[in-house]
Design an enzyme around this catalytic site. Structure first.
Site, PDB file in Angstrom:
ATOM      1  CB  SER A  83     -82.696 -52.113  68.757  1.00 35.33           C
ATOM      2  OG  SER A  83     -83.405 -50.862  68.171  1.00 35.33           O
ATOM      3  CB  THR A  84     -87.474 -50.250  71.022  1.00 34.99           C
ATOM      4  OG1 THR A  84     -86.619 -49.923  70.214  1.00 34.99           O
ATOM      5  CG2 THR A  84     -87.745 -49.988  72.689  1.00 34.99           C
ATOM      6  N   GLY A 142     -86.911 -50.865  60.629  1.00 34.57           N
ATOM      7  CA  GLY A 142     -87.311 -52.618  60.774  1.00 34.57           C
ATOM      8  C   GLY A 142     -87.463 -53.429  59.402  1.00 34.57           C
ATOM      9  CE  LYS A 158     -85.979 -44.482  67.453  1.00 34.70           C
ATOM     10  NZ  LYS A 158     -86.441 -45.765  67.248  1.00 34.70           N
ATOM     11  CE  LYS A 199     -94.105 -49.831  63.939  1.00 33.86           C
ATOM     12  NZ  LYS A 199     -93.900 -50.354  65.129  1.00 33.86           N
ATOM     13  CD  GLU A 231     -93.026 -53.058  63.169  1.00 32.77           C
ATOM     14  OE1 GLU A 231     -92.326 -53.002  63.317  1.00 32.77           O
ATOM     15  OE2 GLU A 231     -93.412 -51.768  61.706  1.00 32.77           O
ATOM     16  CG  ASP A 249     -93.738 -52.602  66.638  1.00 30.48           C
ATOM     17  OD1 ASP A 249     -93.016 -52.977  66.702  1.00 30.48           O
ATOM     18  OD2 ASP A 249     -94.589 -52.599  65.350  1.00 30.48           O
ATOM     19  N   GLY A 250     -92.217 -51.082  68.647  1.00 31.13           N
ATOM     20  CA  GLY A 250     -91.007 -49.332  68.699  1.00 31.13           C
ATOM     21  C   GLY A 250     -91.283 -48.678  67.357  1.00 31.13           C
ATOM     22  CB  ALA A 251     -92.398 -45.433  66.868  1.00 33.28           C
TER      23      ALA A 251
HETATM   24  C1  5RP Z   1     -89.432 -52.144  62.297  1.00 32.46           C
HETATM   25  C2  5RP Z   1     -89.943 -51.498  62.895  1.00 32.46           C
HETATM   26  C3  5RP Z   1     -89.287 -51.151  64.309  1.00 32.46           C
HETATM   27  O1  5RP Z   1     -90.216 -50.710  65.614  1.00 32.46           O
HETATM   28  C4  5RP Z   1     -88.568 -49.344  63.914  1.00 32.46           C
HETATM   29  O2  5RP Z   1     -87.798 -49.596  62.811  1.00 32.46           O
HETATM   30  C5  5RP Z   1     -87.845 -48.796  65.251  1.00 32.46           C
HETATM   31  O3  5RP Z   1     -86.817 -49.411  65.544  1.00 32.46           O
HETATM   32  P1  5RP Z   1     -86.244 -49.412  66.816  1.00 32.46           P
HETATM   33  O4  5RP Z   1     -86.375 -49.770  68.046  1.00 32.46           O
HETATM   34  O5  5RP Z   1     -84.975 -50.312  66.894  1.00 32.46           O
HETATM   35  O6  5RP Z   1     -84.721 -48.286  66.709  1.00 32.46           O
HETATM   36  O7  5RP Z   1     -90.610 -49.777  62.346  1.00 32.46           O
HETATM   37  O8  5RP Z   1     -90.431 -52.493  61.119  1.00 32.46           O
END
Ligand code: 5RP
Length: 230
Positions: A32-33, A101, A125, A98, A107, A85-87
């Site tokens: 989502s990020t 998702g 986070k 990570k 990733e 990317d997000g975490a």
């Molecule tokens: C997907 C990931 C995402 O980056 C992680 O889960 C963070 O997700 P979000 O931005 O929705 O909190 O590692 O595999």
């Protein structure tokens, strides 16, 4: 999703896309990020920015395609300039969990081929010690019951990830065990122990990979944590 959370994620994404310059090959994260980063890159592409992208999931690839962001694969490059990317968790040393998702394997492949790896997240986070978030571990389907028991013997409490009451299957055809390992005080050791289990394909521990983490905060600003020179 709560409004505040969406805004802080978008703030971090806005700051991250400033690093993307003409002609770059850009890794697209998942979640989502990362969603916001892809949307913002799509807008910049419409305004004339020329980039190529390589996605960490079919979901992000589809989004990029719909936004008109050119997509390439590793058949065309072995190097990316930037990945955003997000975490699920980060500590001050930029060690990450990570895989929430489900895209951890791609990733990690994309992140490891990236010159400048940017992580974007809501400020919540940031943690003192990794491990409150159950660690995603990707395993092949064959023998996953055995992998489950081996994960247990390492002191992790694995739980098979489900979706609609069926095992969640990654883009790579694997299962994920979400492992409650307690606070992870020796992440390198834990990663090594997990990856040594035959059948484990990858862990959600991303250690010494991120160059910067951008945290969006609820005051409307961002905080950037940079990798310390070693
Ligand atoms: C997907 C990931 C995402 O980056 C992680 O889960 C963070 O997700 P979000 O931005 O929705 O909190 O590692 O595999």
């Amino acid at each position: 999703m709560e409004e505040q959370s969406v805004n802080t994620r978008k703030l971090a994404a806005e700051k991250a896309v400033e690093y993307v310059k003409q002609g770059m090959i850009v890794g697209l994260g998942t979640g989502s990020t990362a969603y916001w980063a892809i949307q913002l890159l799509g807008s910049r592409v419409k305004q004339g920015l020329e980039i190529k992208s390589l996605a960490t999931s079919t979901q992000s690839e589809l989004m990029a395609h719909e936004l008109g962001i050119p997509i390439i694969t590793f058949a065309e490059t072995d190097h990316l300039d930037i990945t955003i990317d997000g975490a699920d968790e980060t500590d001050e040393s930029l060690n990450l969990i990570k895989g929430g998702g489900g895209a951890l394997l791609r990733e990690k492949i994309v992140g490891s081929a990236t010159e400048f790896y940017i992580i974007i997240a809501d400020e919540s986070k940031l943690v003192n010690h990794l491990g409150s978030f159950p660690l995603p571990v990707e395993v092949v389907q064959f023998g996953s019951e055995l992998s489950f028991r081996k994960l247990q013997t390492l002191g992790c409490s694995p739980r098979l990830r489900l979706t609609n009451n069926k095992p969640f299957v990654t883009d790579n055809g694997h299962f994920i065990f979400d492992c409650a390992c307690g606070y992870i005080l020796e992440p390198d050791l834990l990663h090594q122990q997990l990856i040594n289990i035959p059948g484990v394909v990858e862990t959600g521990l991303f250690l010494n990979m991120a160059d910067i983490v951008i945290l969006g905060n609820k005051d409307g600003g961002t905080r950037i944590i940079r990798k310390q020179a070693t």
